[in-house]
Design an enzyme around this catalytic site. Structure first.
Site, short mmCIF file in Angstrom:
data_model
loop_
_atom_site.label_atom_id
_atom_site.label_comp_id
_atom_site.label_asym_id
_atom_site.label_seq_id
_atom_site.Cartn_x
_atom_site.Cartn_y
_atom_site.Cartn_z
N HIS A 175 104.03 39.67 19.35
CA HIS A 175 103.57 38.32 19.69
C HIS A 175 102.77 38.34 21.00
CE1 HIS A 175 105.63 35.94 16.62
NE2 HIS A 175 106.65 36.77 16.75
N GLU B 186 100.52 36.51 21.84
CA GLU B 186 100.16 35.15 22.22
C GLU B 186 101.24 34.46 23.06
OE1 GLU B 186 102.77 34.48 18.65
OE2 GLU B 186 101.32 35.98 19.30
N CYS C 103 102.97 38.39 12.76
CA CYS C 103 104.41 38.59 12.55
C CYS C 103 104.83 38.33 11.11
CB CYS C 103 105.21 37.75 13.54
SG CYS C 103 106.87 38.43 13.82
#
Length: 357
Positions: free
Chosen positions: A232, A234, A140
């Site tokens: 994202h 994760e 990011c």
């Protein structure tokens, strides 16, 4: 509408997706040495560490994970205690012997990334990683800062925040997409964007994009395979829900002028309606924020794909490490002592098949 099946919550273990053929190298090194340069603000420091550790461990590739953080960032006493106990400063990267590195973003404070106080140190890390790791993955804001330093590509502010779960489609063939569905859901949460034409002109390859939010995953080959994520993968199942709740609180306290937009394609319809009504009602108090059951609104449908992506990434790192460790082919030059007699043994046949790997 992006449809995501109902789930059980952020505490669910991540199921490993089936391993596609070719992802595991034929002869993996004993273990890879992987670093996580975690620069997230205090409130997200431990959660981000846990999220990336979970993905790396679920990938099934033997790894020794080492933790690092950018020195000089403002930290509270609790975060400092955790960093002192478990992390090394970024200055230790050069002597860590890493095969691969994951770099997270920092909380932005300046209008332009190049004006951030940490930017000179971050730029040095990017230069080091580009020539001293087999591969580095930038997440990011770190991806935005990296391409700014490498190629002068400025991110562009968005009129409205990209927040939600978006369908991202494959745009090229690459080992990182081995075994992946053509379209996968990926969480995005950002106020800025990297235009695809700017990336293409600078030699980056876009691997996945969304019709709604643009580039998701892109790479650049060089001495190191540099991997960049605008999304994202994760995230926990309820990460976007917690971010939205935080932003509603900031709106109700007067820290932001307008109510946040609900994350797209994320909440179940009934929950979305209740939350929208609460945020728009006059006189709402944060203490009355609606309880959503189950707490993570929809199953983290992206997490199996996130594990597959990290398995493919670490498998590619392992393959490149193994290839670099192979002995060099014998020299075809004639020895100084003169020509040698021909080998009486017949030459081996060419291998059968449709091509070279």
């Amino acid at each position: 509408m992006l449809e995501v099946p109902q789930g059980e919550g952020r505490s669910d273990p991540i199921a490993r997706p089936p391993e596609p053929p070719g992802v595991r190298a034929a002869a993996l090194p004993p273990r890879l040495s992987v670093g996580l340069l975690n620069n997230m603000p205090d409130a997200a420091l431990v959660a981000t560490e846990r999220q990336f550790r979970r993905l790396i461990e679920a990938a099934g590739v033997p790894v020794d994970l080492r933790l690092f953080s950018l020195a000089g960032l403002e930290r509270g006493p609790q975060a400092l205690a955790h960093l002192d106990a478990a992390y090394a400063p970024h200055t230790a990267l050069a002597h860590a012997g890493l095969d691969a590195l994951v770099v997270t973003g920092c909380e932005p404070r300046a209008a332009r990334l190049s004006d951030e106080p940490y930017y000179p140190a971050f730029a040095g890390i990017v230069d080091w990683a580009a020539t001293n790791t087999v591969s580095t993955l930038f997440s990011c804001l770190a991806a935005h800062a990296a391409v700014l330093h490498l190629d002068g590509i400025e991110r562009r502010p968005l009129n409205a925040k990209h927040s939600g779960l978006y369908a991202c489609a494959a745009a090229a063939r690459h080992p990182l997409l081995a075994g992946a569905p053509r379209v996968v859901p990926v969480p995005h949460s950002r106020w800025n964007d990297l235009p695809e034409p700017d990336l293409a002109r600078a030699g980056y390859t876009v691997l996945r994009r969304s019709e709604e939010v643009g580039v998701d995953l892109f790479v650049r080959e060089g001495a190191s395979l540099l991997v960049f994520l605008q999304g994202h993968p994760e995230y926990d199942g309820d990460s976007l829900a917690r971010e939205y709740r935080r932003d509603v609180g900031r709106f109700l306290s007067g820290e932001r002028p307008a109510a946040p937009v609900l994350p797209a394609h994320y909440f179940a319809p009934e929950a979305a309606a209740r939350l929208a009504a609460f945020a728009s009602a006059r006189g709402s108090r944060f203490e009355a924020y609606p309880a959503i059951d189950p707490a993570p609104p929809l199953q983290a449908a992206w997490q199996a794909e996130a594990v597959r992506l990290f398995r493919a990434w670490l498998g590619e790192v392992a393959r490149r490490v193994s290839r670099a460790a192979e002995p060099a082919p014998a020299s075809s030059a004639i020895p100084s002592g003169g020509p040698t007699a021909p080998d009486p043994r017949p030459a081996p046949p060419f291998p059968s098949g449709t091509g070279w790997g």
